[in-house]
Design an enzyme around this catalytic site. Structure first.
Site, PDB file in Angstrom:
ATOM      1  N   TYR A 111       0.891  -1.693  -0.008  1.00 18.58           N
ATOM      2  CA  TYR A 111      -0.076  -0.217  -0.418  1.00 18.58           C
ATOM      3  C   TYR A 111       0.383   1.115  -0.162  1.00 18.58           C
ATOM      4  O   TYR A 111       2.030   0.893  -0.653  1.00 18.58           O
ATOM      5  CB  TYR A 111      -0.865   0.504   1.441  1.00 18.58           C
ATOM      6  N   ARG A 164      -7.951  10.430  -8.789  1.00 23.11           N
ATOM      7  CA  ARG A 164      -7.184  11.608  -7.632  1.00 23.11           C
ATOM      8  C   ARG A 164      -6.715  10.578  -6.846  1.00 23.11           C
ATOM      9  O   ARG A 164      -6.614  10.132  -5.548  1.00 23.11           O
ATOM     10  CB  ARG A 164      -8.000  13.041  -6.701  1.00 23.11           C
ATOM     11  N   LYS A 182      -6.098  -2.231  -0.850  1.00 24.05           N
ATOM     12  CA  LYS A 182      -6.698  -1.643  -0.627  1.00 24.05           C
ATOM     13  C   LYS A 182      -7.356  -3.324  -0.505  1.00 24.05           C
ATOM     14  O   LYS A 182      -7.605  -3.456   1.479  1.00 24.05           O
ATOM     15  CB  LYS A 182      -8.568  -0.629  -0.310  1.00 24.05           C
ATOM     16  N   GLU A 254     -13.051   5.072  -3.323  1.00 23.45           N
ATOM     17  CA  GLU A 254     -11.813   5.436  -2.909  1.00 23.45           C
ATOM     18  C   GLU A 254     -10.955   6.132  -4.363  1.00 23.45           C
ATOM     19  O   GLU A 254     -11.123   5.617  -5.197  1.00 23.45           O
ATOM     20  CB  GLU A 254     -11.291   3.892  -3.527  1.00 23.45           C
ATOM     21  N   ASP A 255     -10.794   7.242  -3.494  1.00 26.19           N
ATOM     22  CA  ASP A 255     -10.294   8.265  -4.558  1.00 26.19           C
ATOM     23  C   ASP A 255     -10.088   8.366  -5.606  1.00 26.19           C
ATOM     24  O   ASP A 255     -10.077   8.668  -6.549  1.00 26.19           O
ATOM     25  CB  ASP A 255      -8.069   7.533  -4.727  1.00 26.19           C
ATOM     26  N   ASP A 277     -13.530   5.772   2.848  1.00 27.08           N
ATOM     27  CA  ASP A 277     -12.211   6.204   3.352  1.00 27.08           C
ATOM     28  C   ASP A 277     -11.797   7.062   3.338  1.00 27.08           C
ATOM     29  O   ASP A 277     -11.099   7.770   4.622  1.00 27.08           O
ATOM     30  CB  ASP A 277     -11.386   4.957   2.939  1.00 27.08           C
ATOM     31  N   ASP A 278     -11.844   7.544   1.766  1.00 31.82           N
ATOM     32  CA  ASP A 278     -10.925   9.143   2.689  1.00 31.82           C
ATOM     33  C   ASP A 278     -11.420  10.541   3.369  1.00 31.82           C
ATOM     34  O   ASP A 278     -10.746  11.248   4.010  1.00 31.82           O
ATOM     35  CB  ASP A 278     -11.023   9.647   1.016  1.00 31.82           C
ATOM     36  N   ASN A 419       0.315  13.381   3.291  1.00 33.46           N
ATOM     37  CA  ASN A 419       1.153  12.399   3.174  1.00 33.46           C
ATOM     38  C   ASN A 419       1.725  13.279   0.825  1.00 33.46           C
ATOM     39  O   ASN A 419       1.254  12.933   1.319  1.00 33.46           O
ATOM     40  CB  ASN A 419       0.158  11.124   2.800  1.00 33.46           C
TER      41      ASN A 419
END
Ligand code: NAD
Length: 563
Positions: A111, A164, A182, A254-255, A277-278, A419
């Site tokens: 990951y 993204r 994930k 996700e993303d 999740d974000d 991050n």
């Protein structure tokens, strides 16, 4: 046989016929059942394996040791990633056994951060396709595409549209690395069986010029579809998923880029079992850290004042969950609870005089206040006890900012969540040094322990992987049909309950990752318990011991014996 022109056509028109008996050569090529050299003499007899393997018989432990030895020879993280993916495609149980037993070492490989590089180079490291691709070309046939997936009992889907990817932007179809990664964590850390996991990438094009001009790009070479065309494909996808897998299928977004992430979650939260999740996972893991930090800081959440740098998906998601928890515990309205929380974005403090130009998700945070343009001035004026960085821009918690936090608080809580490491708002060493050892520090990317004034401080990592695997397991094991915000609060409490006095003594507000399966089982149990309380659970009767039940549901990567 026809003339030269159609000769090839006739010869090439063959049916791709196959028979799936798991023995002999086929068994060795089946990653779900393959054990490599660990097939016993009896299994080799029974399954026609003699001669197909060298004579030695290994144990899974020895295979594990050997693979780790090989893996550690690779100096480039991407080589380790490729080796892990190869193993996953060759011997699934060994892959998961490695991940479970060496989680701290291998998480950064399968990951973040390595998966980001893997996505960037996906076109060139692409071997066998992993996951399911649904593109604009499949419009009108999404259900049929879903039915092409070989596994039928899917319990969780992680889906991206690649717009993204981590902090790397639009990677189009190459974003597939994210749902694949994930979901491997869902199995390794949360114990959801790999066969029940389905990674999906929805390809609506990309606006990444580099990919559009790359002859090896694997996705659709067109600009991103927007508006109605995009919404229609997503709607067809969401309906097809529910039709194919039923009401209890968990869909994790996700993303997705901001503009789609919020609207997809809002559109489908009342009709599907969806989770982002974000936004929600991040919120829950950070709230978990805050709840455990209260045991060191004292007081309740409502006694604190929170200041965020960054008002995007992560920042506003965390802020909202904190407000919800304050509201639940004090009985105050969510609106009033939000007043304890302030956000700074790239244009300064989010205040009511900016309402005209603010994006909709920032509006609840536009409190009455004079405009303030810098973070330092905001700290001095708002006097927060908790400072959280979610701007994606590094080095923003300067010495002045940390010193200002320390002059206001005996123990300032500083969370530098951006991050990768280079984008962290400050390093662990800076936080401890500038606060003269008083700060409680956690970050998004891992930092090594720091020695300050003869004391060793161990920085905690607010890693989303603490929450989503256990959260998902909790939803699945009780047959939940909707995600309610109270389930996220329950997950945070479940996580906070796993932090011990020993951890606090080291400066940690998160438990050690090496215990993640146990942590996930506890989170799953608290989430399921809340789902039963809210009438959202469909598996009845409720098991008497939810932690034990969670553990019994968890996938084990240990090899079974074959008859
Ligand atoms: P986002 O793009 O949705 O939001 C970024 C926000 O920061 C926007 O509101 C933007 O206006 C603001 N911003 C940009 N430059 C700024 C500046 N110079 N000063 C102040 N504000 C500025 O991104 P996101 O999904 O919210 O993620 C933000 C960061 O949080 C990323 O670095 C991400 O890696 C990190 N994150 C960490 C965790 C975790 O630790 N578990 C989880 C999710 C996200």
């Amino acid at each position: 046989m026809g003339n030269d022109g159609d000769h090839g056509d006739i010869d090439n028109n063959v049916t791709p016929w196959n028979m799936s008996i798991s023995s002999g050569h086929i068994l060795l090529r089946d990653p779900r059942h393959n054990k490599g050299l660990a097939f016993t003499e009896r299994e080799r007899d029974a399954h026609y394996l003699h001669g197909l393997l060298p004579p030695t018989i290994s144990t899974q432990e020895l295979q594990e040791k050997k693979f780790m030895h090989i893996l550690r020879q690779y100096e480039v993280p991407l080589q380790r990633y490729i080796a892990m993916i190869d193993l996953q495609e060759r011997n699934e149980r060994l892959f998961y056994k490695l991940l479970v037993d060496h989680v701290e070492e291998l998480l950064p490989i399968v990951y973040t951060p390595t998966v980001g590089e893997a996505c960037q180079k996906f076109g060139s490291i692409f071997r066998r396709p992993q996951g399911l691709y649904i593109s604009l070309k499949d419009k009108g046939q999404v259900l049929e595409v879903l039915r092409n997936w070989p596994e039928k009992n899917i319990q969780v889907i992680v889906v991206t549209d690649g717009e993204r990817i981590l902090g790397l932007g639009d990677l189009g179809c190459q974003g597939m690395g994210i749902p694949v990664g994930k979901l491997s964590l869902y199995s390794a850390l949360g114990g959801v069986p790999p066969a029940a996991c389905l990674p999906i990438t929805i390809d609506v094009g990309t606006n990444n010029e580099k990919l559009l001009n790359d002859e090896f790009y694997i996705g659709m070479k067109q600009n991103r579809a927007r508006g109605e065309e995009y919404d229609a494909l997503l709607e067809e996808f969401m309906s097809a998923v529910k039709r194919n897998y039923g009401e209890k299928i968990l869909i994790q977004f996700e993303d997705f880029a901001n503009h789609n992430a919020f609207s997809l979650l809002n559109r489908y939260r009342t009709t599907h079992l969806v989770f982002n999740d974000d936004i929600q996972g991040t919120a829950s893991v950070v709230l978990g850290g805050l709840l455990s930090a209260l045991k060191v800081l004292g007081g309740t959440l409502s006694d604190h004042t929170f200041l965020f740098l960054g008002a995007g998906e992560a920042g506003t998601g965390i802020a909202e969950l904190i407000a919800l928890q304050i509201s639940k515990t004090t009985g105050a309205s969510v609106e009033d609870s939000r007043k304890k929380i302030w956000l700074v974005d790239s244009k300064g403090l989010v205040v009511s005089s900016r309402k005209e130009s603010l994006q909709h998700f920032k509006l609840p945070w536009a409190h009455e206040h004079e405009p303030i343009s810098t973070l330092l001035d905001a700290v001095k004026e708002i006097k927060p006890s908790v400072l959280i960085g979610t701007s994606g821009v590094g080095r923003q918690f300067t010495q002045e900012v940390v010193e200002a936090m320390s002059s206001i608080n005996e123990k300032p809580l500083v969370m530098a969540l951006s991050n990768p490491t280079s984008q962290a708002e400050c390093t662990a060493e800076e936080a401890y040094t500038w606060s003269q050892g008083h700060a409680i520090f956690a970050s998004g990317s891992p930092f090594a322990p720091v020695t300050y004034a003869d004391k060793i401080f161990v920085p905690g990592q607010a890693n989303n992987a603490y929450i989503f695997p256990g959260f998902g397991l909790g939803l699945i094991m009780c047959g939940a049909t909707r995600v309610h915000d109270d389930l996220l609060l329950a997950a945070s409490e479940g996580l906070a309950s796993q932090v011990t006095e020993d951890d606090f003594a080291k400066g940690l507000i998160y438990p050690p990752f090496s215990c993640i399966r146990k942590i996930s089982a506890h989170i799953a149990a608290t989430v399921a318990d809340k789902a039963y309380e809210l009438g959202l659970a469909s598996l009845l009767p409720k098991p008497a011991d939810l932690v034990k039940f969670a553990e019994s549901c968890m996938y084990s990567p240990v090899y079974p014996n074959y008859r």
